[in-house]
Design a protein around this motif. Structure first.
Motif, mmCIF file in Angstrom:
data_model
loop_
_atom_site.group_PDB
_atom_site.id
_atom_site.type_symbol
_atom_site.label_atom_id
_atom_site.label_comp_id
_atom_site.label_asym_id
_atom_site.label_seq_id
_atom_site.Cartn_x
_atom_site.Cartn_y
_atom_site.Cartn_z
ATOM 1 N N THR A 2 0.841 -1.209 0.000
ATOM 2 C CA THR A 2 0.000 0.000 0.000
ATOM 3 C C THR A 2 0.869 1.250 0.000
ATOM 4 O OG1 THR A 2 -0.146 -0.170 2.400
ATOM 5 C CG2 THR A 2 -1.943 -1.114 1.127
ATOM 6 N N TYR A 3 0.418 2.251 -0.769
ATOM 7 C CA TYR A 3 1.160 3.499 -0.909
ATOM 8 C C TYR A 3 0.663 4.523 0.112
ATOM 9 C CZ TYR A 3 2.542 1.389 -5.348
ATOM 10 O OH TYR A 3 3.026 0.541 -6.311
ATOM 11 N N ARG A 4 1.544 4.967 0.962
ATOM 12 C CA ARG A 4 1.197 5.996 1.938
ATOM 13 C C ARG A 4 1.525 7.389 1.422
ATOM 14 N NH1 ARG A 4 -0.003 4.347 7.142
ATOM 15 N NH2 ARG A 4 -0.636 2.161 7.092
ATOM 16 N N GLN A 5 2.322 7.452 0.327
ATOM 17 C CA GLN A 5 2.684 8.747 -0.226
ATOM 18 C C GLN A 5 1.490 9.361 -0.944
ATOM 19 O OE1 GLN A 5 5.910 8.599 -2.996
ATOM 20 N NE2 GLN A 5 5.922 10.796 -3.403
ATOM 21 N N ALA A 6 1.181 10.603 -0.621
ATOM 22 C CA ALA A 6 0.031 11.284 -1.224
ATOM 23 C C ALA A 6 0.505 12.169 -2.369
ATOM 24 C CB ALA A 6 -0.703 12.109 -0.174
ATOM 25 N N PHE A 7 0.425 11.653 -3.593
ATOM 26 C CA PHE A 7 0.759 12.462 -4.759
ATOM 27 C C PHE A 7 -0.305 13.546 -4.947
ATOM 28 C CE2 PHE A 7 2.457 8.189 -5.721
ATOM 29 C CZ PHE A 7 3.796 8.505 -5.906
ATOM 30 N N THR A 8 0.051 14.603 -5.644
ATOM 31 C CA THR A 8 -0.940 15.636 -5.966
ATOM 32 C C THR A 8 -1.916 15.069 -6.992
ATOM 33 O OG1 THR A 8 0.331 16.543 -7.813
ATOM 34 C CG2 THR A 8 0.806 17.416 -5.599
ATOM 35 N N PHE A 9 -3.075 15.716 -7.127
ATOM 36 C CA PHE A 9 -4.046 15.267 -8.114
ATOM 37 C C PHE A 9 -3.451 15.279 -9.517
ATOM 38 C CE2 PHE A 9 -7.318 16.877 -4.967
ATOM 39 C CZ PHE A 9 -7.716 15.602 -4.576
ATOM 40 N N THR A 10 -2.660 16.304 -9.819
ATOM 41 C CA THR A 10 -2.028 16.407 -11.145
ATOM 42 C C THR A 10 -1.058 15.257 -11.374
ATOM 43 O OG1 THR A 10 -2.209 18.824 -11.079
ATOM 44 C CG2 THR A 10 -0.665 17.878 -12.669
ATOM 45 N N GLU A 11 -0.289 14.912 -10.359
ATOM 46 C CA GLU A 11 0.666 13.807 -10.481
ATOM 47 C C GLU A 11 -0.058 12.473 -10.670
ATOM 48 O OE1 GLU A 11 4.423 15.462 -7.773
ATOM 49 O OE2 GLU A 11 2.761 14.371 -6.811
ATOM 50 N N ILE A 12 -1.147 12.279 -9.949
ATOM 51 C CA ILE A 12 -1.899 11.032 -10.088
ATOM 52 C C ILE A 12 -2.491 10.921 -11.488
ATOM 53 C CG2 ILE A 12 -3.841 9.672 -9.213
ATOM 54 C CD1 ILE A 12 -3.464 11.031 -6.516
ATOM 55 N N GLU A 13 -3.031 12.017 -12.002
ATOM 56 C CA GLU A 13 -3.584 12.001 -13.357
ATOM 57 C C GLU A 13 -2.514 11.659 -14.383
ATOM 58 O OE1 GLU A 13 -5.616 15.559 -14.343
ATOM 59 O OE2 GLU A 13 -7.246 15.261 -12.903
ATOM 60 N N ALA A 14 -1.305 12.167 -14.187
ATOM 61 C CA ALA A 14 -0.209 11.875 -15.119
ATOM 62 C C ALA A 14 0.192 10.404 -15.054
ATOM 63 C CB ALA A 14 0.992 12.767 -14.797
ATOM 64 N N LYS A 15 0.211 9.831 -13.849
ATOM 65 C CA LYS A 15 0.579 8.428 -13.680
ATOM 66 C C LYS A 15 -0.512 7.501 -14.211
ATOM 67 C CE LYS A 15 3.484 9.116 -9.539
ATOM 68 N NZ LYS A 15 4.694 8.437 -10.015
ATOM 69 N N LEU A 16 -1.764 7.922 -14.096
ATOM 70 C CA LEU A 16 -2.896 7.093 -14.511
ATOM 71 C C LEU A 16 -3.583 7.740 -15.708
ATOM 72 C CD1 LEU A 16 -4.349 6.397 -10.941
ATOM 73 C CD2 LEU A 16 -2.603 5.108 -12.176
ATOM 74 N N SER A 17 -2.833 7.894 -16.776
ATOM 75 C CA SER A 17 -3.307 8.636 -17.949
ATOM 76 C C SER A 17 -4.445 7.923 -18.683
ATOM 77 C CB SER A 17 -2.146 8.868 -18.915
ATOM 78 O OG SER A 17 -1.562 7.629 -19.305
ATOM 79 N N TYR A 18 -4.678 6.653 -18.383
ATOM 80 C CA TYR A 18 -5.716 5.890 -19.067
ATOM 81 C C TYR A 18 -7.120 6.213 -18.550
ATOM 82 C CZ TYR A 18 -4.901 3.135 -14.830
ATOM 83 O OH TYR A 18 -4.724 2.740 -13.528
ATOM 84 N N LEU A 19 -7.221 6.942 -17.451
ATOM 85 C CA LEU A 19 -8.531 7.267 -16.890
ATOM 86 C C LEU A 19 -9.265 8.277 -17.771
ATOM 87 C CD1 LEU A 19 -7.613 7.553 -13.093
ATOM 88 C CD2 LEU A 19 -8.636 5.615 -14.286
ATOM 89 N N VAL A 20 -10.604 8.224 -17.745
ATOM 90 C CA VAL A 20 -11.435 9.080 -18.592
ATOM 91 C C VAL A 20 -12.354 9.916 -17.709
ATOM 92 C CG1 VAL A 20 -13.159 9.105 -20.439
ATOM 93 C CG2 VAL A 20 -11.378 7.338 -20.401
ATOM 94 N N PRO A 21 -12.461 11.224 -17.957
ATOM 95 C CA PRO A 21 -13.355 12.065 -17.143
ATOM 96 C C PRO A 21 -14.781 11.528 -17.127
ATOM 97 C CG PRO A 21 -11.954 13.432 -18.520
ATOM 98 C CD PRO A 21 -11.725 12.014 -18.965
ATOM 99 N N GLY A 22 -15.345 11.438 -15.929
ATOM 100 C CA GLY A 22 -16.715 10.974 -15.779
ATOM 101 C C GLY A 22 -16.855 9.469 -15.789
ATOM 102 N N VAL A 23 -16.068 8.783 -16.614
ATOM 103 C CA VAL A 23 -16.118 7.321 -16.707
ATOM 104 C C VAL A 23 -15.196 6.692 -15.676
ATOM 105 C CG1 VAL A 23 -15.711 5.340 -18.201
ATOM 106 C CG2 VAL A 23 -16.594 7.458 -19.175
ATOM 107 N N ASN A 24 -14.012 7.289 -15.507
ATOM 108 C CA ASN A 24 -12.907 6.746 -14.731
ATOM 109 C C ASN A 24 -12.267 5.575 -15.470
ATOM 110 O OD1 ASN A 24 -14.319 7.495 -11.456
ATOM 111 N ND2 ASN A 24 -13.217 8.762 -12.894
ATOM 112 N N TYR A 25 -12.909 4.374 -15.527
ATOM 113 C CA TYR A 25 -12.193 3.280 -16.181
ATOM 114 C C TYR A 25 -13.139 2.213 -16.732
ATOM 115 C CZ TYR A 25 -8.922 -0.514 -17.005
ATOM 116 O OH TYR A 25 -8.181 -1.506 -17.599
ATOM 117 N N SER A 26 -12.793 1.709 -17.924
ATOM 118 C CA SER A 26 -13.388 0.510 -18.518
ATOM 119 C C SER A 26 -12.244 -0.308 -19.089
ATOM 120 C CB SER A 26 -14.369 0.863 -19.635
ATOM 121 O OG SER A 26 -15.505 1.518 -19.125
ATOM 122 N N PRO A 27 -12.236 -1.622 -18.859
ATOM 123 C CA PRO A 27 -11.121 -2.437 -19.356
ATOM 124 C C PRO A 27 -11.017 -2.388 -20.871
ATOM 125 C CG PRO A 27 -12.930 -3.819 -18.568
ATOM 126 C CD PRO A 27 -13.248 -2.420 -18.161
#
Length: 351
Positions: free
Chosen positions: A135-160
């Motif tokens: 488990t990750y205890r480090q709290a990245f900024t929202f911008t950093e998380i979005e950059a790391k998880l670039s596959y996410l879609v606004p409103g949808v979040n995720y579909s395989p």
């Protein structure tokens, strides 16, 4: 001389029979080969015809009924006047709903129709699970998380992307003034849920103002607001400070309600008493870490809590989704989560 002619005649007849047999054999082979090719072409042509028929039918429905507007974010959705969304046989996960709701997150687009036709079904047991998590205890900024998880879609979040899943999960997080915890949870959750191969959206239901924080009320509001945005098939109600330690804690739908956080480190991974009938994973899997935090200064202890709990049986038939009173102040559909900020009148709930 007669004997020689007879032997020559017999040899010629045998050769002729052999040639006829070879011709018949080659003819049969060619007929079988061309039959197989022709059958495949007919099948493919029929499939293409059915897809064109479905697609043309949906376009005809759009032209007939037009587009209804007036959603939270102003987007248009294909909808009949009676509130039923246009549906083709290939759009299996879009069902009827009442009223004018926002389906921007998972609109019935041509891309999604093609995905459900082309992609195979996701396996019952996701193949990429790793078990126990670091488990990750480090709290990245929202911008950093979005950059790391670039596959996410606004409103949808995720579909395989590798398979088609019928699991449609809304994760409801009651929230107020806990940004550090929220960022930590989001990074852990998104990285885990991607491996579980489910369609999901995360809804952070934020209570505005400084009145007593009403967690249960926010969960009910979260359900009501999430179901407006998409036809979710199940819901996960999640505390902002609980981090899953194992990706085998499946967040998809089940036959019965499921208690996910059976073992929490704060309670030495011992099961707390839970009322009701729930499914539950083994204590070795259902493990969560609780982020340490102090009580919010602007959130006084609810002195009516025990009284409310004592009267649960009396209130349960009239106090719930049908009696909700709140005002939506803002809805922001981001890549990491949908933030719904609501205002609650404390006097209406006696807290």
């Amino acid at each position: 001389m007669a004997v020689d002619e007879s032997g020559h005649t017999m040899s010629f007849r045998s050769f002729l029979k052999l040639c006829i047999f070879i011709v018949i054999l080659l003819t049969a082979f060619h007929l079988g080969f061309y039959y197989t090719i022709e059958n495949n072409l007919i099948t493919k042509t029929y499939d293409n015809f059915r897809f064109i028929q479905d697609h043309s039918g949906r376009i005809a429905e759009q032209m007939r009924y037009g587009f209804s507007t007036g959603n939270v974010n102003g987007s248009a959705n294909t909808q009949r006047p009676n509130g039923e969304f246009i549906r083709t046989p290939s759009e299996r996960w879009v069902s009827q709903t009442q009223g004018n709701v926002n389906v921007t997150a998972n609109a019935t687009t041509d891309k999604e129709v093609m995905r459900s036709r082309v992609l195979k079904e996701c396996p019952a047991t996701p193949p990429n699970l790793v078990g126990r998590l670091a488990t990750y205890r480090q709290a990245f900024t929202f911008t950093e998380i979005e950059a790391k998880l670039s596959y996410l879609v606004p409103g949808v979040n995720y579909s395989p992307k590798e398979c088609h899943s019928d699991q449609r999960v809304a994760i409801i997080i009651p929230y107020r003034n806990r940004e550090l915890h929220l960022r930590t949870l989001l990074y852990n959750l998104h990285t885990m849920l991607e491996r579980q191969q489910i369609n999901y959206g995360i809804f952070v239901i934020e209570q505005a103002g400084n009145s007593t924080f009403n967690r249960g009320l926010l969960m009910n509001i979260g359900y009501k607001e999430a179901i407006k945005s998409f036809n979710y098939s199940c819901f996960v109600f999640h505390d902002v400070d609980l981090i899953p330690e194992d990706d085998r804690i499946y967040y998809g739908c089940g036959e019965k309600p499921r208690h996910l956080s059976a073992a929490v480190d704060k309670f030495k991974y011992r099961l707390k008493t839970v009322n009701g009938t729930f499914e539950r994973y083994s204590m070795a899997i259902a493990r969560y870490k609780m982020i340490k935090h102090n009580r919010e200064k602007g959130n006084p202890v609810n002195r009516e809590r025990q009284k409310l709990l004592k009267n649960t049986a009396r209130r349960m038939k009239s106090d719930g989704l049908t009696s909700l009173k709140y005002k939506v102040m803002n809805i922001n559909r981001g890549k990491l989560f949908t933030n719904v900020t609501v205002s609650i009148n404390r006097s209406e709930y006696g807290v």
